[in-house]
Design a protein around this motif. Sequence first.
Motif, PDB file in Angstrom:
ATOM      1  N   UNK A 196      65.244  85.350  28.273  1.00 61.15           N
ATOM      2  CA  UNK A 196      66.385  85.239  27.365  1.00 61.15           C
ATOM      3  C   UNK A 196      66.761  86.629  26.875  1.00 61.15           C
ATOM      4  N   UNK A 197      68.037  86.961  26.996  1.00 63.34           N
ATOM      5  CA  UNK A 197      68.595  88.223  26.523  1.00 63.34           C
ATOM      6  C   UNK A 197      69.491  87.902  25.332  1.00 63.34           C
ATOM      7  N   UNK A 198      69.300  88.609  24.226  1.00 65.38           N
ATOM      8  CA  UNK A 198      69.980  88.289  22.967  1.00 65.38           C
ATOM      9  C   UNK A 198      71.252  89.136  22.812  1.00 65.38           C
ATOM     10  N   UNK A 209      64.863  91.957  27.508  1.00 65.06           N
ATOM     11  CA  UNK A 209      64.886  90.544  27.129  1.00 65.06           C
ATOM     12  C   UNK A 209      64.233  90.340  25.776  1.00 65.06           C
ATOM     13  N   UNK A 210      64.755  89.407  25.012  1.00 60.74           N
ATOM     14  CA  UNK A 210      64.199  89.109  23.696  1.00 60.74           C
ATOM     15  C   UNK A 210      63.042  88.128  23.778  1.00 60.74           C
ATOM     16  N   UNK A 255      56.088  88.652  25.631  1.00 55.83           N
ATOM     17  CA  UNK A 255      55.658  87.677  24.646  1.00 55.83           C
ATOM     18  C   UNK A 255      56.369  86.373  24.930  1.00 55.83           C
ATOM     19  N   UNK A 256      55.669  85.422  25.547  1.00 55.15           N
ATOM     20  CA  UNK A 256      56.356  84.244  26.049  1.00 55.15           C
ATOM     21  C   UNK A 256      55.805  82.977  25.428  1.00 55.15           C
ATOM     22  N   UNK A 265      61.800  90.071  19.616  1.00 52.87           N
ATOM     23  CA  UNK A 265      60.416  89.944  19.184  1.00 52.87           C
ATOM     24  C   UNK A 265      59.443  90.460  20.226  1.00 52.87           C
ATOM     25  N   UNK A 266      59.829  90.387  21.468  1.00 53.46           N
ATOM     26  CA  UNK A 266      58.956  90.859  22.544  1.00 53.46           C
ATOM     27  C   UNK A 266      59.777  91.770  23.431  1.00 53.46           C
TER      28      UNK A 266
END
Length: 536
Positions: A70-72, A81-82, A133-134, A127-128
């Motif tokens: 996911x890209x914010x 990616x977020x 961080x998944x 956050x990651x």
Amino acid sequence: MRHYKFCPTESLTARSINIARKDVLRRFYEHGLPYSRKLTAHKSCVNYLAFSRHDGRWLASAGDDFRVLLWDFSEVDVVRPAHAFAGPSGNVLALDFSATNQYLYSGGADNVILKYDVSTLRGVGSSSGDGRGSSSFIEQYGDHDDSIRALTCHPYEDEIFLSASEDGKLVLHDGRAGGRMSAAQGTLQHTAEFTGVQHHPVMEHVFATCDVHGQVCLRDTRMAFGPLSGRSNGGIVRVYNTKLSRKSASYLSNPESSSLTFDRDGSKLAVTFLHYYPTVYALSDPHPLAICTGRNAPDGTPISPSQRTYTNSCTMKSGAFGGPGMDEDDMYGAGSDDFRAYVWKIPPLLTLQGLRKEITPHEWYNHEWPDTVAFAEGKWENRYVPFEISTPLARLNGHKSIVNSVAIHPSLLHIVTSGVERQVMLHSPTLSSPAAQNLLPTPSTVRTLQPQDLAAQRTFLRALFGPHPTLHEEIEDDEGEDETISLFDHILREEGEADVFTVRRWGEDSGDSDDSDDEDETMIDVFDTSDSDSSL
């Protein structure tokens, strides 16, 4: 009784603002999308891209590295990616966000659909930062026996979605149903492999499907699912004309329909065909209105026969409608085998209807039609020649190999593309935007497909038979990607630019005929909402 005179000032003002907005946006696109950035985090081919609905905060990307990223796009500058979702055990081929973006669904070559909770990430920025961080899926669905080619979510209900698979099954999933609907009642078994499914964005019971035989249908969930006694004709309410006719061929051709998509209000349907061009239909018209080609450059200059242009012969591709910042989707984008993505401006439907040519069988067989390819439902039926949109609005460079997926942001002036390479390309008409700063000019040229030589042959053989790193093993150089590109180069040399009439022959006299195409269909008005069941 006192009569009041209607004053249209407010509506005229709103209309003027809308026209002014469109004029400003058109000026942004006059010079295409010349700026870009590589979004790098995947370890292998990126097969599918999808923006979250309405605001487009999230871009989901997935592919052959068994991860969903996911890209914010609410960040000031999208670089990493977020978040990352884990769980797939095979190549991911399809993604879709639920109606309110609470969930994200993925499916692919492991025959399993995974459901992820996006709502828990609402307050999370990057956050990651590297996407490592998944979190895992919250639910899985194992209703299919082969690769899942497409997923599409209900326009209003987060718990309802449809899946289409190469096992010939179309499955309606309803998380609210509990034990009220059995697996059999939620499954439609087809005689051919499904390649696409798309929910209508407004009419909740209506959806479209396509398959490897080239058949494109509009269906109704109330007729396609539930007890067998209540089903009718596989739920089909309209069959679209997808067979091709050329005067020099004594037979018709039925190109495989690789994917399909609606525009935002569901008035247009675009189909991506293998060995042919993206084709645009009006929802209520079975005959095509337009085909999108690349015969001209964006400035209108004809492309010479020696130059490569739009083709689709080698991979599964998905297109997308869009109209960033506007109240309608008048753009359509699709990837190509010439290492580019193409974006076309789609004229209004009424304009296209006036430009389409209809030819009677008598005219067809008694006159010369050089280089004319028409659509026909049978040898002795009328021919329809859709308008050719031969000059794209933009050609998007920056890739070194085949482009498979295109997604258009719903409000920002961005288009993202992906394919055989590990990178997602973010394209823009401006140097900076609310989500991307200091973009670089995109290279004006694309890599040339070279003839097979000894070095290319060795790279190709390594790609086929050499050792491969594990999914989680870091690759410090571009060797792995070069091998993948070499593999697809080889496929392009063998299969690229094939003649659709040679590779996809269909004839009413032959065993290739699909019996369902010859049936007399009773057309049902899909706008009739009587006797509806809101649970589907």
